[in-house]
Design a protein around this motif. Structure first.
Motif, PDB file in Angstrom:
ATOM      1  N   ASN A   1     -41.188-116.398  12.537  1.00  0.00           N
ATOM      2  CA  ASN A   1     -42.831-116.707  13.486  1.00  0.00           C
ATOM      3  C   ASN A   1     -43.609-115.746  13.497  1.00  0.00           C
ATOM      4  N   ASN A   2     -44.979-115.228  13.357  1.00  0.00           N
ATOM      5  CA  ASN A   2     -45.957-114.344  13.871  1.00  0.00           C
ATOM      6  C   ASN A   2     -47.338-115.624  14.085  1.00  0.00           C
ATOM      7  N   PRO A   3     -47.149-115.804  15.495  1.00  0.00           N
ATOM      8  CA  PRO A   3     -46.956-114.544  16.330  1.00  0.00           C
ATOM      9  C   PRO A   3     -45.706-114.932  17.215  1.00  0.00           C
TER      10      PRO A   3
ATOM     11  N   PHE B   1     -49.560-114.061  25.383  1.00  0.00           N
ATOM     12  CA  PHE B   1     -49.950-112.344  24.582  1.00  0.00           C
ATOM     13  C   PHE B   1     -48.679-111.960  23.497  1.00  0.00           C
ATOM     14  N   ARG B   2     -48.939-111.113  22.289  1.00  0.00           N
ATOM     15  CA  ARG B   2     -47.934-110.808  21.636  1.00  0.00           C
ATOM     16  C   ARG B   2     -47.305-108.955  21.454  1.00  0.00           C
ATOM     17  N   PHE B   3     -46.114-108.854  21.705  1.00  0.00           N
ATOM     18  CA  PHE B   3     -45.942-107.137  22.402  1.00  0.00           C
ATOM     19  C   PHE B   3     -45.471-106.821  20.051  1.00  0.00           C
TER      20      PHE B   3
ATOM     21  N   MET C   1     -48.980-101.496  20.624  1.00  0.00           N
ATOM     22  CA  MET C   1     -48.149-102.916  20.673  1.00  0.00           C
ATOM     23  C   MET C   1     -48.938-103.492  20.375  1.00  0.00           C
ATOM     24  N   GLY C   2     -50.021-103.739  19.517  1.00  0.00           N
ATOM     25  CA  GLY C   2     -50.770-104.876  18.851  1.00  0.00           C
ATOM     26  C   GLY C   2     -50.676-105.028  17.275  1.00  0.00           C
ATOM     27  N   ILE C   3     -51.234-105.025  16.628  1.00  0.00           N
ATOM     28  CA  ILE C   3     -51.041-104.613  14.887  1.00  0.00           C
ATOM     29  C   ILE C   3     -48.939-104.412  14.987  1.00  0.00           C
ATOM     30  N   GLY C   4     -48.699-105.535  13.934  1.00  0.00           N
ATOM     31  CA  GLY C   4     -47.477-105.898  13.240  1.00  0.00           C
ATOM     32  C   GLY C   4     -47.491-104.063  12.527  1.00  0.00           C
ATOM     33  N   ASP C   5     -47.673-103.346  12.812  1.00  0.00           N
ATOM     34  CA  ASP C   5     -47.712-102.185  11.757  1.00  0.00           C
ATOM     35  C   ASP C   5     -46.026-101.123  12.325  1.00  0.00           C
TER      36      ASP C   5
ATOM     37  N   SER D   1     -43.407-104.953   3.683  1.00  0.00           N
ATOM     38  CA  SER D   1     -44.077-104.115   4.906  1.00  0.00           C
ATOM     39  C   SER D   1     -42.911-104.247   5.798  1.00  0.00           C
ATOM     40  N   LYS D   2     -42.216-104.938   6.574  1.00  0.00           N
ATOM     41  CA  LYS D   2     -41.829-105.334   7.728  1.00  0.00           C
ATOM     42  C   LYS D   2     -39.767-104.484   7.628  1.00  0.00           C
ATOM     43  N   THR D   3     -39.753-105.206   6.390  1.00  0.00           N
ATOM     44  CA  THR D   3     -38.480-105.177   5.557  1.00  0.00           C
ATOM     45  C   THR D   3     -38.030-103.616   6.132  1.00  0.00           C
TER      46      THR D   3
ATOM     47  N   LEU E   1     -58.742-110.631  13.893  1.00  0.00           N
ATOM     48  CA  LEU E   1     -58.947-109.937  14.858  1.00  0.00           C
ATOM     49  C   LEU E   1     -58.124-108.381  15.437  1.00  0.00           C
ATOM     50  N   PHE E   2     -57.403-108.192  13.985  1.00  0.00           N
ATOM     51  CA  PHE E   2     -57.300-107.192  14.293  1.00  0.00           C
ATOM     52  C   PHE E   2     -57.996-105.681  14.362  1.00  0.00           C
ATOM     53  N   PRO E   3     -59.218-105.758  13.398  1.00  0.00           N
ATOM     54  CA  PRO E   3     -60.418-104.799  13.539  1.00  0.00           C
ATOM     55  C   PRO E   3     -61.213-105.230  14.702  1.00  0.00           C
TER      56      PRO E   3
ATOM     57  N   VAL F   1     -51.670-119.001  15.067  1.00  0.00           N
ATOM     58  CA  VAL F   1     -50.997-118.788  13.832  1.00  0.00           C
ATOM     59  C   VAL F   1     -51.389-117.558  13.223  1.00  0.00           C
ATOM     60  N   TYR F   2     -50.807-116.653  12.304  1.00  0.00           N
ATOM     61  CA  TYR F   2     -51.233-115.447  11.387  1.00  0.00           C
ATOM     62  C   TYR F   2     -52.545-115.932  10.438  1.00  0.00           C
ATOM     63  N   PRO F   3     -53.959-114.611  11.161  1.00  0.00           N
ATOM     64  CA  PRO F   3     -55.170-115.833  11.204  1.00  0.00           C
ATOM     65  C   PRO F   3     -55.289-115.629   9.641  1.00  0.00           C
TER      66      PRO F   3
ATOM     67  N   ALA G   1     -42.166-113.109   5.042  1.00  0.00           N
ATOM     68  CA  ALA G   1     -41.793-111.785   5.555  1.00  0.00           C
ATOM     69  C   ALA G   1     -41.193-111.029   6.710  1.00  0.00           C
ATOM     70  N   TYR G   2     -40.406-112.522   7.847  1.00  0.00           N
ATOM     71  CA  TYR G   2     -39.619-111.348   9.146  1.00  0.00           C
ATOM     72  C   TYR G   2     -38.588-112.015   8.589  1.00  0.00           C
ATOM     73  N   GLU G   3     -38.646-112.000   7.546  1.00  0.00           N
ATOM     74  CA  GLU G   3     -36.380-112.841   7.156  1.00  0.00           C
ATOM     75  C   GLU G   3     -36.110-112.102   7.401  1.00  0.00           C
TER      76      GLU G   3
ATOM     77  N   SER H   1     -48.098-109.586   1.252  1.00  0.00           N
ATOM     78  CA  SER H   1     -48.458-110.312   1.619  1.00  0.00           C
ATOM     79  C   SER H   1     -49.698-112.037   2.130  1.00  0.00           C
ATOM     80  N   LYS H   2     -49.515-110.378   3.202  1.00  0.00           N
ATOM     81  CA  LYS H   2     -51.776-111.152   3.201  1.00  0.00           C
ATOM     82  C   LYS H   2     -52.306-111.617   1.824  1.00  0.00           C
ATOM     83  N   CYS H   3     -52.022-110.479   0.316  1.00  0.00           N
ATOM     84  CA  CYS H   3     -53.126-111.272  -0.358  1.00  0.00           C
ATOM     85  C   CYS H   3     -52.549-112.276  -0.774  1.00  0.00           C
TER      86      CYS H   3
ATOM     87  N   PRO I   1     -39.380-109.338  15.415  1.00  0.00           N
ATOM     88  CA  PRO I   1     -40.084-108.280  15.775  1.00  0.00           C
ATOM     89  C   PRO I   1     -41.387-108.689  16.962  1.00  0.00           C
ATOM     90  N   TYR I   2     -41.590-109.636  17.239  1.00  0.00           N
ATOM     91  CA  TYR I   2     -42.535-110.122  18.309  1.00  0.00           C
ATOM     92  C   TYR I   2     -41.670-111.361  19.118  1.00  0.00           C
ATOM     93  N   VAL I   3     -42.431-110.381  20.088  1.00  0.00           N
ATOM     94  CA  VAL I   3     -42.115-110.439  21.741  1.00  0.00           C
ATOM     95  C   VAL I   3     -43.160-111.358  22.090  1.00  0.00           C
TER      96      VAL I   3
HETATM   97  C1  MLT Z   1     -49.563-108.611  12.298  1.00  0.00           C
HETATM   98  O1  MLT Z   1     -49.754-107.754  13.045  1.00  0.00           O
HETATM   99  O2  MLT Z   1     -50.083-110.349  13.073  1.00  0.00           O
HETATM  100  C2  MLT Z   1     -49.225-108.278  11.106  1.00  0.00           C
HETATM  101  O3  MLT Z   1     -49.210-106.545  10.604  1.00  0.00           O
HETATM  102  C3  MLT Z   1     -50.276-108.813  10.186  1.00  0.00           C
HETATM  103  C4  MLT Z   1     -50.481-108.209   9.006  1.00  0.00           C
HETATM  104  O4  MLT Z   1     -48.940-108.462   8.236  1.00  0.00           O
HETATM  105  O5  MLT Z   1     -51.109-108.329   7.890  1.00  0.00           O
END
Ligand code: MLT
Length: 410
Positions: free
Chosen positions: A186-188, A387-389, A39-43, A248-250, A16-18, A131-133, A217-219, A108-110, A346-348
């Motif tokens: 939950n992501n997303p 749509f996810r922001f 405001m796409g990938i959760g980076d 990562s997100k913490t 998805l993200f690429p 779901v997170y792909p 990952a988002y606790e 956590s992706k790995c 962190p996702y709306v």
């Molecule tokens: C996302 O945008 O869903 C996350 O950045 C993906 C990830 O953490 O790998």
């Protein structure tokens, strides 16, 4: 003749993200004067905090000194980090997890993908939709599924639709599920699970000898009381769950890379004869064979988030992103969008207007406002029309993006 893993041919289009990146690059090269807000990938966008940075530097200095230089580290991770995790993430929440049940990794992706390798291909996997792909794609890659049907569902995966009517929280699967991916917050969709809901899942797993693969990952974004931060807060979970956590997100480690996975000593799966087999030694075997650990300076930097100063800084960082999420929620609600999530995450998650599909809304937003988000349908068929922001953008950009969206014409 070299043969490929044909499971890869079953996968749908690109990850998805690429794919989003490709569309954005195409737009940017055709419109070089446009200021694109991502405001796409959760980076994350905010730098590592001072306490983390200081420890990181110290770690690097130690590596440059003959007396403190370190070669290969312990495969499971340095004791100082695993002990800090066991105390701060678990003991202080009343959960007893020992350092020897924690495996430090580079993400956590790995881990959520690689964990599939220690489980047999006869397992039926249950995942949420949307779901997170990564959970779905790695299930396909590992050979546990059939082909993808026209409705977007792979044969042999049990999908658990999450929609407005169930509050985006999955119901128990109607068919057998041996391995169940759950992700809370939950992501997303940004929703959370209460203790009662998680207990329902733990009871299901105990009754069915299943294992829950719990992505937390988002606790750190949980703001409401009584929402569990770990599946292990639920009685009995240690015999049926694996938990994935990430820095990562913490703490802004998306580019630094550090995460961990918890596999309790009392977690067992079964061999073909039905004999119980401990799961942790299998992961240990995999980890020690295929992984040489996270670098010392990075683990040192990660451990700094558990210092008094580190905790304070991480809290501020998270409030910053949650502040963004609150702005997104408020602004879009005022503009007449139906919004979910963003309170403990962190996702709306937003319903599109005028029945636009997720990708139609993506294109409209990109072309008319130069704002990038993530189409809900990229997370699964039930995400269509959503749509996810991501709230990980810079504050000024969040405000600018919301202003621009106000001018969208329908
Ligand atoms: C996302 O945008 O869903 C996350 O950045 C993906 C990830 O953490 O790998």
């Amino acid at each position: 003749m070299a043969f490929i893993n044909e499971n890869y041919l079953k996968l749908k289009a690109g990850y998805l993200f690429p794919e989003i990146g490709r569309r954005v690059r195409e737009f940017a090269s055709a419109n070089p004067d446009k200021n694109i807000i991502r405001m796409g990938i959760g980076d994350v966008t905010q730098p590592l905090t001072p306490a983390v940075l200081k420890a990181f530097h110290e770690g690097v200095e130690e590596m440059g000194n003959k007396d403190t230089f370190k070669g290969y580290g312990p495969e499971q991770g340095y004791d100082f980090l695993r002990e800090a995790i066991a105390i701060n993430d678990y003991l202080l929440r009343g959960v007893s997890i020992s350092a020897d049940e924690i495996f430090v990794s580079d993400g956590s992706k790995c881990d959520t993908g690689n964990i599939q390798e220690i489980f047999g291909n006869e397992n039926i996997i249950a995942i949420c939709d949307p779901v997170y792909p990564v959970y779905a794609d790695t299930t396909v890659m590992s050979g546990k599924t059939g082909i993808c049907q026209p409705n977007g569902y792979f044969d042999n995966i049990v999908y658990m639709p999450c929609n407005e009517s169930n509050g985006f929280v999955p119901e128990l699967p109607s068919k057998r599920a041996d391995l169940i991916f759950l992700c809370f917050p939950n992501n997303p969709t940004g929703t959370v699970a209460t203790k009662e809901i998680l207990k329902m899942w733990v009871d299901y797993a105990i009754a069915n000898k299943s294992i829950i693969l719990y992505d937390a990952a988002y606790e750190a974004y949980i703001t409401e009381d009584n929402i569990p931060h770990s599946i292990f807060e639920i009685e009995g979970a240690k015999s049926v769950a694996i938990e994935f956590r990430s820095f990562s997100k913490t703490a802004g480690f998306t580019g630094t890379r550090c995460a961990f996975t918890v596999i309790p000593n009392e977690l067992f799966a079964f061999d073909q004869q039905g004999n119980p087999v401990a799961v942790k030694p299998l992961w240990m075997r995999r980890h020690t064979t295929k992984f040489n650990g996270v670098s010392y300076p990075v683990q040192k930097a990660a451990a700094a988030i558990y210092s008094e100063q580190g905790k304070k800084e991480v809290k501020e960082l998270i409030s910053y992103y949650l502040g963004n999420a609150a702005i997104i929620r408020k602004s879009l609600s005022e503009q007449g969008y139906t919004v979910f999530g963003g309170i403990n995450a962190p996702y709306v998650w937003v319903k599109t207007k005028s029945n636009l599909t997720s990708w139609e809304f993506f294109d409209k937003l990109l072309h008319e406002t130069n704002v990038v988000g993530t189409p809900g349908s990229g997370f699964g068929p039930s995400g269509e029309g959503y749509f996810r922001f991501s709230a990980f953008a810079d504050r000024a950009n969040v405000l600018k993006a919301m202003d621009r969206i106000k001018n969208l014409k329908y």
